[in-house]
Enzyme design. Structure first.
Site, PDB file in Angstrom:
ATOM      1  N   GLY A  15       0.802  -1.214   0.000  1.00 33.61           N
ATOM      2  CA  GLY A  15       0.000   0.000   0.000  1.00 33.61           C
ATOM      3  C   GLY A  15       0.839   1.270   0.000  1.00 33.61           C
ATOM      4  CB  ALA A  35       6.148   6.730 -14.054  1.00 30.54           C
ATOM      5  CG  HIS A  51       0.609   2.413 -10.117  1.00 32.05           C
ATOM      6  ND1 HIS A  51       1.298   3.043  -9.124  1.00 32.05           N
ATOM      7  CD2 HIS A  51       0.664   1.085  -9.825  1.00 32.05           C
ATOM      8  CE1 HIS A  51       1.762   2.147  -8.269  1.00 32.05           C
ATOM      9  NE2 HIS A  51       1.397   0.945  -8.679  1.00 32.05           N
ATOM     10  CE  LYS A  52       0.634   5.920 -17.735  1.00 30.84           C
ATOM     11  NZ  LYS A  52       0.806   5.809 -19.188  1.00 30.84           N
ATOM     12  NE  ARG A  54      -3.130   4.023  -6.456  1.00 23.96           N
ATOM     13  CZ  ARG A  54      -2.230   3.037  -6.517  1.00 23.96           C
ATOM     14  NH1 ARG A  54      -2.605   1.783  -6.477  1.00 23.96           N
ATOM     15  NH2 ARG A  54      -0.950   3.312  -6.640  1.00 23.96           N
TER      16      ARG A  54
END
Length: 171
Positions: A15, A35, A51-52, A54
């Site tokens: 997390g 990134a 990831h993008k 989120r």
């Protein structure tokens, strides 16, 4: 004028990225995501896509697999919160092109205290498990440990994330 540097460390799927992203979003500053990952296979492409998704559209994204210090010089600044995710992928990239890891680590660590704005670094803690059975994995683990120590020493705050829960270790 130097800003604030936060180091977020944890295991795989702990997390840590989500925690660092929340810190940036709560800061109210312009969000920049550096990134370091590269999509070499379908699994990594999927991880990057998650990831993008989120992060959404609030973030400006800079993809930089090797020249992290250059990206930080270009994007860190007053009114911004820059999130570097992650140092262990950056380390992997450096090892793949046979860069001098000690020199790159020293270069990054020496610039951290002078970075303007807010900068967060995310990294994996890979030294808590068994000793890897092959030389390249042991070399990676050792480089990662030294990199994490250098960044932690230079950072204002350090958090360790386990099971989605943060433990403040410094600051």
């Amino acid at each position: 004028m130097p800003g604030k540097t936060i180091f977020v460390l944890g295991g795989a799927r702990s997390g840590k990225s989500a925690f660092a992203e929340r810190l940036v979003e709560q800061s109210g500053l312009d969000a920049v995501y550096i990134a370091t990952g590269q999509a070499y296979d379908d699994e990594m492409r999927e991880r990057i896509a998650v990831h993008k998704e989120r992060r959404g559209l609030v973030w400006a994204t800079v993809e930089e697999p090797l020249d992290l210090t250059g990206a930080l010089q270009a994007h860190a600044g007053e009114g911004r919160a820059v999130l570097v995710d992650c140092l262990t992928l950056w380390l992997t990239n450096l090892m793949m092109v046979e860069r001098d890891i000690a020199a790159e680590t020293a270069r990054l660590a020496s610039m951290i205290p002078e970075l303007p704005g807010t900068v967060l670094f995310v990294s994996n803690e890979v030294g808590l498990g068994i000793v890897p059975d092959n030389a390249i994995a042991r070399e990676f683990r050792d480089h990662a440990g030294r990199l994490n120590q250098a960044v932690a020493a230079a950072a204002d705050e350090v958090y360790f994330i386990a099971a989605g829960l943060p433990l403040k270790m410094k600051g």
